[in-house]
Write an enzyme that holds these catalytic residues in place. Structure first.
Site, PDB file in Angstrom:
ATOM      1  N   LYS A 105       0.838  -1.202   0.000  1.00 10.51           N
ATOM      2  CA  LYS A 105       0.000   0.000   0.000  1.00 10.51           C
ATOM      3  C   LYS A 105       0.878   1.260   0.000  1.00 10.51           C
ATOM      4  O   LYS A 105       0.648   2.215  -0.742  1.00 10.51           O
ATOM      5  CB  LYS A 105      -0.908  -0.013   1.239  1.00 10.51           C
ATOM      6  CG  LYS A 105      -1.986   1.039   1.185  1.00 10.51           C
ATOM      7  CD  LYS A 105      -2.753   1.114   2.480  1.00 10.51           C
ATOM      8  CE  LYS A 105      -3.970   0.211   2.492  1.00 10.51           C
ATOM      9  NZ  LYS A 105      -4.713   0.349   3.765  1.00 10.51           N
TER      10      LYS A 105
ATOM     11  N   GLU B  31     -14.486  10.943  13.157  1.00 10.81           N
ATOM     12  CA  GLU B  31     -14.610  11.487  11.794  1.00 10.81           C
ATOM     13  C   GLU B  31     -16.052  11.365  11.322  1.00 10.81           C
ATOM     14  O   GLU B  31     -16.755  10.436  11.696  1.00 10.81           O
ATOM     15  CB  GLU B  31     -13.628  10.790  10.852  1.00 10.81           C
ATOM     16  CG  GLU B  31     -13.760   9.280  10.757  1.00 10.81           C
ATOM     17  CD  GLU B  31     -14.767   8.837   9.725  1.00 10.81           C
ATOM     18  OE1 GLU B  31     -15.159   9.660   8.903  1.00 10.81           O
ATOM     19  OE2 GLU B  31     -15.165   7.654   9.781  1.00 10.81           O
TER      20      GLU B  31
ATOM     21  N   GLU C 232     -18.026   8.616   2.337  1.00 11.32           N
ATOM     22  CA  GLU C 232     -17.296   8.171   1.158  1.00 11.32           C
ATOM     23  C   GLU C 232     -17.892   8.892  -0.047  1.00 11.32           C
ATOM     24  O   GLU C 232     -19.095   9.085  -0.131  1.00 11.32           O
ATOM     25  CB  GLU C 232     -17.431   6.655   0.982  1.00 11.32           C
ATOM     26  CG  GLU C 232     -16.680   5.919   2.065  1.00 11.32           C
ATOM     27  CD  GLU C 232     -16.634   4.416   1.844  1.00 11.32           C
ATOM     28  OE1 GLU C 232     -16.806   3.974   0.700  1.00 11.32           O
ATOM     29  OE2 GLU C 232     -16.430   3.707   2.829  1.00 11.32           O
TER      30      GLU C 232
ATOM     31  N   LYS D  94     -20.126  10.038  18.020  1.00 12.30           N
ATOM     32  CA  LYS D  94     -19.906   9.383  16.721  1.00 12.30           C
ATOM     33  C   LYS D  94     -20.963   8.294  16.464  1.00 12.30           C
ATOM     34  O   LYS D  94     -21.593   8.238  15.402  1.00 12.30           O
ATOM     35  CB  LYS D  94     -18.494   8.779  16.704  1.00 12.30           C
ATOM     36  CG  LYS D  94     -18.220   7.810  15.599  1.00 12.30           C
ATOM     37  CD  LYS D  94     -18.168   8.497  14.261  1.00 12.30           C
ATOM     38  CE  LYS D  94     -18.206   7.476  13.143  1.00 12.30           C
ATOM     39  NZ  LYS D  94     -17.851   8.013  11.865  1.00 12.30           N
TER      40      LYS D  94
ATOM     41  N   PHE E  17     -31.014  12.745   4.173  1.00  9.87           N
ATOM     42  CA  PHE E  17     -31.134  11.343   4.601  1.00  9.87           C
ATOM     43  C   PHE E  17     -32.587  10.891   4.707  1.00  9.87           C
ATOM     44  O   PHE E  17     -32.953  10.116   5.576  1.00  9.87           O
ATOM     45  CB  PHE E  17     -30.344  11.090   5.899  1.00  9.87           C
ATOM     46  CG  PHE E  17     -28.890  10.845   5.586  1.00  9.87           C
ATOM     47  CD1 PHE E  17     -28.115  11.853   5.045  1.00  9.87           C
ATOM     48  CD2 PHE E  17     -28.315   9.601   5.769  1.00  9.87           C
ATOM     49  CE1 PHE E  17     -26.788  11.633   4.682  1.00  9.87           C
ATOM     50  CE2 PHE E  17     -26.989   9.370   5.425  1.00  9.87           C
ATOM     51  CZ  PHE E  17     -26.225  10.396   4.889  1.00  9.87           C
TER      52      PHE E  17
ATOM     53  N   ALA F 219     -35.724   7.276   0.258  1.00 13.14           N
ATOM     54  CA  ALA F 219     -36.066   5.857   0.429  1.00 13.14           C
ATOM     55  C   ALA F 219     -35.269   5.030  -0.571  1.00 13.14           C
ATOM     56  O   ALA F 219     -34.938   5.500  -1.667  1.00 13.14           O
ATOM     57  CB  ALA F 219     -37.562   5.679   0.205  1.00 13.14           C
ATOM     58  N   GLY F 220     -34.933   3.823  -0.190  1.00 14.89           N
ATOM     59  CA  GLY F 220     -34.132   2.980  -1.079  1.00 14.89           C
ATOM     60  C   GLY F 220     -34.132   1.536  -0.627  1.00 14.89           C
ATOM     61  O   GLY F 220     -35.037   1.107   0.115  1.00 14.89           O
TER      62      GLY F 220
ATOM     63  N   CYS G 106     -19.901   1.660   7.512  1.00 16.01           N
ATOM     64  CA  CYS G 106     -20.124   2.361   8.785  1.00 16.01           C
ATOM     65  C   CYS G 106     -21.474   2.066   9.428  1.00 16.01           C
ATOM     66  O   CYS G 106     -21.527   1.552  10.549  1.00 16.01           O
ATOM     67  CB  CYS G 106     -19.989   3.857   8.555  1.00 16.01           C
ATOM     68  SG  CYS G 106     -18.410   4.275   7.804  1.00 16.01           S
TER      69      CYS G 106
HETATM   70  C1  UGA Z   1     -21.532   7.533   6.907  1.00 16.52           C
HETATM   71  C2  UGA Z   1     -21.881   8.911   7.499  1.00 16.52           C
HETATM   72  O1  UGA Z   1     -22.758   9.605   6.606  1.00 16.52           O
HETATM   73  C3  UGA Z   1     -20.622   9.752   7.724  1.00 16.52           C
HETATM   74  O2  UGA Z   1     -20.956  10.989   8.366  1.00 16.52           O
HETATM   75  C4  UGA Z   1     -19.670   8.955   8.638  1.00 16.52           C
HETATM   76  O3  UGA Z   1     -18.468   9.652   8.879  1.00 16.52           O
HETATM   77  C5  UGA Z   1     -19.352   7.630   7.974  1.00 16.52           C
HETATM   78  O4  UGA Z   1     -20.579   6.905   7.770  1.00 16.52           O
HETATM   79  C6  UGA Z   1     -18.428   6.867   8.904  1.00 16.52           C
HETATM   80  O5  UGA Z   1     -18.844   6.521  10.015  1.00 16.52           O
HETATM   81  O6  UGA Z   1     -17.249   6.724   8.580  1.00 16.52           O
HETATM   82  P1  UGA Z   1     -20.944   6.616   4.442  1.00 16.52           P
HETATM   83  O7  UGA Z   1     -21.050   5.252   5.036  1.00 16.52           O
HETATM   84  O8  UGA Z   1     -19.783   6.952   3.576  1.00 16.52           O
HETATM   85  O9  UGA Z   1     -20.957   7.750   5.617  1.00 16.52           O
HETATM   86  O10 UGA Z   1     -22.220   6.828   3.542  1.00 16.52           O
HETATM   87  P2  UGA Z   1     -23.612   7.600   3.608  1.00 16.52           P
HETATM   88  O11 UGA Z   1     -23.639   8.644   2.562  1.00 16.52           O
HETATM   89  O12 UGA Z   1     -23.946   8.021   4.971  1.00 16.52           O
HETATM   90  O13 UGA Z   1     -24.608   6.427   3.146  1.00 16.52           O
HETATM   91  C7  UGA Z   1     -24.756   5.225   3.908  1.00 16.52           C
HETATM   92  C8  UGA Z   1     -25.821   4.358   3.319  1.00 16.52           C
HETATM   93  O14 UGA Z   1     -27.112   4.943   3.500  1.00 16.52           O
HETATM   94  C9  UGA Z   1     -25.701   4.124   1.812  1.00 16.52           C
HETATM   95  O15 UGA Z   1     -25.986   2.767   1.542  1.00 16.52           O
HETATM   96  C10 UGA Z   1     -26.736   5.037   1.217  1.00 16.52           C
HETATM   97  O16 UGA Z   1     -27.226   4.594  -0.028  1.00 16.52           O
HETATM   98  C11 UGA Z   1     -27.813   4.986   2.279  1.00 16.52           C
HETATM   99  N1  UGA Z   1     -28.708   6.160   2.260  1.00 16.52           N
HETATM  100  C12 UGA Z   1     -28.226   7.386   2.590  1.00 16.52           C
HETATM  101  C13 UGA Z   1     -30.047   6.000   1.948  1.00 16.52           C
HETATM  102  O17 UGA Z   1     -30.519   4.885   1.642  1.00 16.52           O
HETATM  103  N2  UGA Z   1     -30.867   7.097   1.982  1.00 16.52           N
HETATM  104  C14 UGA Z   1     -30.410   8.327   2.308  1.00 16.52           C
HETATM  105  O18 UGA Z   1     -31.230   9.282   2.324  1.00 16.52           O
HETATM  106  C15 UGA Z   1     -29.058   8.484   2.608  1.00 16.52           C
END
Ligand code: UGA
Length: 438
Positions: A35, A151, A155, A207, A252, A255-256, A263
């Site tokens: 890496k 943090e 992603e 967190k 957030f 719906a999905g 995370c």
């Molecule tokens: C999440 C948090 O948003 C970050 O703030 C945090 O730092 C991170 O975890 C972590 O703990 O490291 P991440 O996992 O990158 O970030 O992705 P998100 O954008 O939060 O999405 C998570 C999941 O929720 C995805 O599968 C996404 O498709 C889903 N999602 C998100 C929904 O189904 N609906 C939404 O309205 C938003």
């Protein structure tokens, strides 16, 4: 100011690159020689928009370096960040802290002068105390403080989240450590990003509380979407109608197929276990974990129902397999539940993802991987959108229809409008917005 970042995974690499952009001297440390070799050649081990340019710029400026040599990196540092993985323990559901504790021990053996040890890994409440104990036991003369600094990077938008955060949380009782942290985050004072100083324990819990709250919000709207389908309401309008209330907020509420990623699934589960262990069970979060697991599994049934009750002998085209767009991350992605269930039902699955296919190939056997969206759907019986990459939002619908054997689209991310899809002659199945043209 000198920083050593222990762990050059997603969090360590993004945080290290961003701190170097703030003008700090950063050395990213990782045990994985391959890496470090890649990073030295400018090759990113993960896909994150903008990260390669940021790394290149700061390496050239001499502020960012990479090494496997733990000792010198820690000895020179004013602050050592622990940014190693905390995976779920096998069969347990707790966070595995062995990498964190191993890092603490090694830091203790190498620290030199007053050092702030900062926990950036997502760790259960009390981990900071244990890190402190390990360092003190290993090196009784060490002059240090242990700080929690979780943090909140998403992603796909991690650099923007780091440089323009909603807030920075810093957990420590030590004024000396606070001063070092203030100095590190000084550029954020200029843009008036709120900095929350609190105790280490509260910081650790913030967190988990943030991630479980967001996971709960998603699960709420997902269940609401199911209700919308039964009563003929539109979940987009419901989300908008409640989200405009400042107390609720509109983010957030998409719906999905259920949340995935590295995370939310891990952190919700870990918090459930922590809470049970201390006799304060979180029944809401327990329900969220259960509902989300079942939801991801239930998505395949939607596809099967859209195909008339069986996919046996049919070809299903899948667009998007990563847990969300703008990442190559497949961890706990809904596709990992949906695609195997379709294969189990004797479907042929063809799939395409802009960044996730290399990783997906290791996890999903028997899938025909295609070179782009249109070749995936050529001759397929139905099209399923699992991840909402921008490239899938503006498909040429006439072309899609001409390529598909039957005009069935299952859109698990609601990126198309039901009325327009019906007008275009599709049998369009989405989440919580009614079924058009069926
Ligand atoms: C999440 C948090 O948003 C970050 O703030 C945090 O730092 C991170 O975890 C972590 O703990 O490291 P991440 O996992 O990158 O970030 O992705 P998100 O954008 O939060 O999405 C998570 C999941 O929720 C995805 O599968 C996404 O498709 C889903 N999602 C998100 C929904 O189904 N609906 C939404 O309205 C938003």
């Amino acid at each position: 100011m000198h920083v050593a970042m222990i762990g050059s995974g997603y969090v360590g690499l993004v945080s290290g690159a961003c701190f170097s952009e703030f003008g700090v001297d950063v050395v990213c440390v990782d045990k994985d020689q391959s890496k470090i070799d890649m990073l030295e050649k400018g090759v990113m081990p993960i896909y994150e928009p903008g990260l390669d340019d940021l790394v290149e710029k700061n390496v050239k400026a001499g502020r960012l370096t990479f090494t496997t040599d733990f000792g010198p990196a820690v000895r020179n540092a004013d602050a050592v960040f622990i940014a190693v993985g905390t995976p779920t323990t096998k069969g347990g559901g707790h966070a595995d802290l062995s990498y964190v504790y191993a890092a603490a021990k090694e830091i203790a053996q190498n620290m030199n002068g007053y050092t702030v040890v900062v926990n950036k890994s997502t760790v259960p409440v009390g981990t900071g105390d244990e890190v402190e104990r390990i360092i003190r036991e290993t090196n009784p003369d060490a002059d240090f403080d242990v700080v929690s600094n979780p943090e909140f990077l998403r992603e796909g938008s991690a650099i923007g989240d780091f440089t323009h955060p909603d807030r920075v949380v810093i957990g420590t009782e030590s004024e000396r450590a606070r001063e070092v942290m203030r100095e590190l985050y000084r550029p954020l004072y200029l843009i008036e990003a709120p900095i929350v100083f609190t105790s280490r324990t509260s910081s650790e819990l913030i967190k988990y509380a943030a991630n479980t709250f967001l996971a709960t919000k998603i699960t709420f709207i997902n269940e609401m979407a199911d209700l919308c389908e039964k009563v003929g309401a539109d979940v987009h309008d419901v989300a908008k109608g409640i989200g405009l209330d400042g107390r609720i907020g509109k983010k957030f509420l998409h719906a999905g197929p259920g949340y995935g990623g590295s995370c939310f699934p891990k952190d919700t589960l870990a918090l459930v276990h922590t809470a049970r262990d201390v006799g304060a069970p979180l029944r809401i979060v327990e329900a969220v974990v259960d509902i989300n697991d079942k939801r991801k599994k239930a998505m395949a049934s939607r596809v099967i129902a859209a195909c008339g009750g069986s996919v046996a002998g049919k070809t299903i085209a899948v667009l998007g397999v990563t847990f969300k767009p703008n990442t190559d991350d497949m961890r706990d992605a809904p596709s990992l539940d949906i695609i195997p269930a379709l294969l189990e039902d004797d479907a042929t699955v063809r799939a395409y993802d802009p960044e996730g296919m290399e990783e997906a190939k290791k996890l999903l056997g028997d899938v025909e991987w295609c070179k782009d969206a249109y070749s995936t759907m050529n001759g397929a019986d139905a099209l399923v959108i699992i991840t909402e990459w921008n490239a899938f939002r503006g498909l040429d619908l006439d072309r899609v229809k001409s390529l598909l054997k039957s005009p069935i689209m299952v859109d698990l991310r609601n990126i198309y409008e039901p009325e327009e899809m019906a007008e275009s002659g599709f049998q369009y199945h989405c989440i919580g917005r009614g079924t058009a043209g069926a």
